[in-house]
Write a protein that holds these residues in place. Structure first.
Motif, PDB file in Angstrom:
ATOM      1  N   GLU A   3      -8.306  -9.042   8.079  1.00  0.00           N
ATOM      2  CA  GLU A   3      -8.457  -9.021   9.530  1.00  0.00           C
ATOM      3  C   GLU A   3      -9.645  -8.161   9.896  1.00  0.00           C
ATOM      4  OE1 GLU A   3      -5.363  -8.244  12.395  1.00  0.00           O
ATOM      5  OE2 GLU A   3      -3.921  -9.042  10.953  1.00  0.00           O
ATOM      6  N   THR A   4     -10.399  -8.607  10.863  1.00  0.00           N
ATOM      7  CA  THR A   4     -11.511  -7.797  11.348  1.00  0.00           C
ATOM      8  C   THR A   4     -11.350  -7.590  12.847  1.00  0.00           C
ATOM      9  OG1 THR A   4     -13.901  -7.590  11.535  1.00  0.00           O
ATOM     10  CG2 THR A   4     -13.039  -9.818  11.585  1.00  0.00           C
ATOM     11  N   THR A   5     -11.460  -6.341  13.260  1.00  0.00           N
ATOM     12  CA  THR A   5     -11.363  -6.027  14.679  1.00  0.00           C
ATOM     13  C   THR A   5     -12.728  -5.652  15.233  1.00  0.00           C
ATOM     14  OG1 THR A   5     -10.832  -3.735  14.145  1.00  0.00           O
ATOM     15  CG2 THR A   5      -8.973  -5.253  14.516  1.00  0.00           C
ATOM     16  N   GLU A   6     -13.751  -5.826  14.410  1.00  0.00           N
ATOM     17  CA  GLU A   6     -15.105  -5.508  14.830  1.00  0.00           C
ATOM     18  C   GLU A   6     -15.570  -6.503  15.887  1.00  0.00           C
ATOM     19  OE1 GLU A   6     -19.344  -5.300  12.630  1.00  0.00           O
ATOM     20  OE2 GLU A   6     -17.654  -4.370  11.587  1.00  0.00           O
ATOM     21  N   LYS A   7     -16.170  -5.958  16.958  1.00  0.00           N
ATOM     22  CA  LYS A   7     -16.700  -6.791  18.029  1.00  0.00           C
ATOM     23  C   LYS A   7     -17.893  -7.596  17.535  1.00  0.00           C
ATOM     24  CE  LYS A   7     -18.266  -4.880  21.832  1.00  0.00           C
ATOM     25  NZ  LYS A   7     -18.478  -3.993  22.965  1.00  0.00           N
ATOM     26  N   LYS A   8     -18.022  -8.823  18.027  1.00  0.00           N
ATOM     27  CA  LYS A   8     -19.166  -9.662  17.663  1.00  0.00           C
ATOM     28  C   LYS A   8     -20.447  -9.030  18.196  1.00  0.00           C
ATOM     29  CE  LYS A   8     -21.030 -14.260  17.822  1.00  0.00           C
ATOM     30  NZ  LYS A   8     -21.003 -15.569  18.391  1.00  0.00           N
ATOM     31  N   GLN A   9     -21.451  -9.006  17.357  1.00  0.00           N
ATOM     32  CA  GLN A   9     -22.731  -8.423  17.727  1.00  0.00           C
ATOM     33  C   GLN A   9     -23.525  -9.405  18.579  1.00  0.00           C
ATOM     34  OE1 GLN A   9     -25.629  -7.577  14.556  1.00  0.00           O
ATOM     35  NE2 GLN A   9     -24.917  -5.470  14.746  1.00  0.00           N
ATOM     36  N   LEU A  10     -23.853  -9.004  19.781  1.00  0.00           N
ATOM     37  CA  LEU A  10     -24.662  -9.817  20.687  1.00  0.00           C
ATOM     38  C   LEU A  10     -25.916  -9.013  21.038  1.00  0.00           C
ATOM     39  CD1 LEU A  10     -21.835 -11.130  23.046  1.00  0.00           C
ATOM     40  CD2 LEU A  10     -22.903 -12.329  21.138  1.00  0.00           C
ATOM     41  N   LEU A  11     -26.968  -9.218  20.265  1.00  0.00           N
ATOM     42  CA  LEU A  11     -28.174  -8.395  20.403  1.00  0.00           C
ATOM     43  C   LEU A  11     -28.901  -8.617  21.725  1.00  0.00           C
ATOM     44  CD1 LEU A  11     -29.627  -8.765  16.804  1.00  0.00           C
ATOM     45  CD2 LEU A  11     -28.221  -6.919  17.724  1.00  0.00           C
ATOM     46  N   HIS A  12     -29.364  -7.494  22.299  1.00  0.00           N
ATOM     47  CA  HIS A  12     -30.126  -7.504  23.540  1.00  0.00           C
ATOM     48  C   HIS A  12     -31.347  -6.596  23.372  1.00  0.00           C
ATOM     49  CE1 HIS A  12     -26.211  -8.867  24.912  1.00  0.00           C
ATOM     50  NE2 HIS A  12     -26.825  -9.381  25.951  1.00  0.00           N
ATOM     51  N   LEU A  13     -32.495  -7.072  23.821  1.00  0.00           N
ATOM     52  CA  LEU A  13     -33.741  -6.313  23.784  1.00  0.00           C
ATOM     53  C   LEU A  13     -34.034  -5.790  25.186  1.00  0.00           C
ATOM     54  CD1 LEU A  13     -36.614  -5.530  22.657  1.00  0.00           C
ATOM     55  CD2 LEU A  13     -37.314  -7.843  23.296  1.00  0.00           C
ATOM     56  N   VAL A  14     -34.378  -4.511  25.278  1.00  0.00           N
ATOM     57  CA  VAL A  14     -34.786  -3.920  26.559  1.00  0.00           C
ATOM     58  C   VAL A  14     -36.257  -3.523  26.420  1.00  0.00           C
ATOM     59  CG1 VAL A  14     -34.414  -2.064  28.228  1.00  0.00           C
ATOM     60  CG2 VAL A  14     -32.459  -3.056  27.007  1.00  0.00           C
ATOM     61  N   PHE A  15     -37.078  -4.031  27.325  1.00  0.00           N
ATOM     62  CA  PHE A  15     -38.502  -3.695  27.314  1.00  0.00           C
ATOM     63  C   PHE A  15     -39.037  -3.727  28.738  1.00  0.00           C
ATOM     64  CE2 PHE A  15     -38.866  -8.179  27.751  1.00  0.00           C
ATOM     65  CZ  PHE A  15     -40.110  -8.427  28.301  1.00  0.00           C
ATOM     66  N   GLY A  16     -40.218  -3.159  28.906  1.00  0.00           N
ATOM     67  CA  GLY A  16     -40.812  -3.160  30.236  1.00  0.00           C
ATOM     68  C   GLY A  16     -42.298  -2.909  30.174  1.00  0.00           C
ATOM     69  N   GLY A  17     -42.907  -3.022  31.330  1.00  0.00           N
ATOM     70  CA  GLY A  17     -44.332  -2.777  31.444  1.00  0.00           C
ATOM     71  C   GLY A  17     -44.777  -2.912  32.886  1.00  0.00           C
ATOM     72  N   GLU A  18     -46.029  -2.627  33.087  1.00  0.00           N
ATOM     73  CA  GLU A  18     -46.591  -2.698  34.430  1.00  0.00           C
ATOM     74  C   GLU A  18     -47.061  -4.115  34.720  1.00  0.00           C
ATOM     75  OE1 GLU A  18     -49.141   0.400  37.129  1.00  0.00           O
ATOM     76  OE2 GLU A  18     -49.314   0.468  34.957  1.00  0.00           O
ATOM     77  N   LEU A  19     -46.614  -4.656  35.835  1.00  0.00           N
ATOM     78  CA  LEU A  19     -46.982  -6.018  36.229  1.00  0.00           C
ATOM     79  C   LEU A  19     -48.322  -6.028  36.951  1.00  0.00           C
ATOM     80  CD1 LEU A  19     -43.556  -7.277  37.639  1.00  0.00           C
ATOM     81  CD2 LEU A  19     -44.466  -7.551  35.330  1.00  0.00           C
ATOM     82  N   SER A  20     -49.075  -7.116  36.765  1.00  0.00           N
ATOM     83  CA  SER A  20     -50.346  -7.260  37.480  1.00  0.00           C
ATOM     84  C   SER A  20     -50.100  -7.579  38.946  1.00  0.00           C
ATOM     85  CB  SER A  20     -51.190  -8.401  36.928  1.00  0.00           C
ATOM     86  OG  SER A  20     -51.022  -8.622  35.604  1.00  0.00           O
ATOM     87  N   ASP A  21     -49.054  -8.338  39.195  1.00  0.00           N
ATOM     88  CA  ASP A  21     -48.748  -8.817  40.542  1.00  0.00           C
ATOM     89  C   ASP A  21     -47.231  -8.831  40.684  1.00  0.00           C
ATOM     90  OD1 ASP A  21     -48.325 -10.296  42.842  1.00  0.00           O
ATOM     91  OD2 ASP A  21     -49.854 -11.779  42.372  1.00  0.00           O
ATOM     92  N   LEU A  22     -46.722  -8.347  41.779  1.00  0.00           N
ATOM     93  CA  LEU A  22     -45.273  -8.263  41.973  1.00  0.00           C
ATOM     94  C   LEU A  22     -44.600  -9.617  42.153  1.00  0.00           C
ATOM     95  CD1 LEU A  22     -45.015  -5.120  44.258  1.00  0.00           C
ATOM     96  CD2 LEU A  22     -44.601  -5.294  41.801  1.00  0.00           C
TER      97      LEU A  22
END
Length: 80
Positions: A3-22
């Motif tokens: 039995e495994t009670t480990e949660k399924k891994q659902l990878l998410h990337l967080v990134f950001g930057g300065e936009l040229s135009d809003l």
């Protein structure tokens, strides 16, 4: 039976930057993108996103995003 009670891994990337135009998601300088990290679930990615967004609140052109990498990695969810 194992039995495994480990949660399924659902990878998410967080990134950001300065936009040229809003009005568009076009970055001023791709080499200046801030890669915050890859997180094992949406909740931890959201926490990181909120922290970075709060740190840059004074810069109207700075935006952070959460990318659902698990959707890109699983061909059954891409709609192809």
């Amino acid at each position: 039976m194992t039995e495994t009670t480990e949660k399924k891994q659902l990878l998410h990337l967080v990134f950001g930057g300065e936009l040229s135009d809003l009005s568009d998601v076009q970055f001023r300088d791709l080499s200046g993108l801030d890669i915050v990290g890859i997180f094992p679930d949406y909740a931890s990615a959201l926490t990181a996103w909120k922290a970075k967004a709060q740190q840059t609140v004074d810069n109207a052109h700075m935006r952070y995003f959460i990318v659902h990498m698990h959707r890109l990695l699983d061909p059954r969810t891409t709609g192809l």
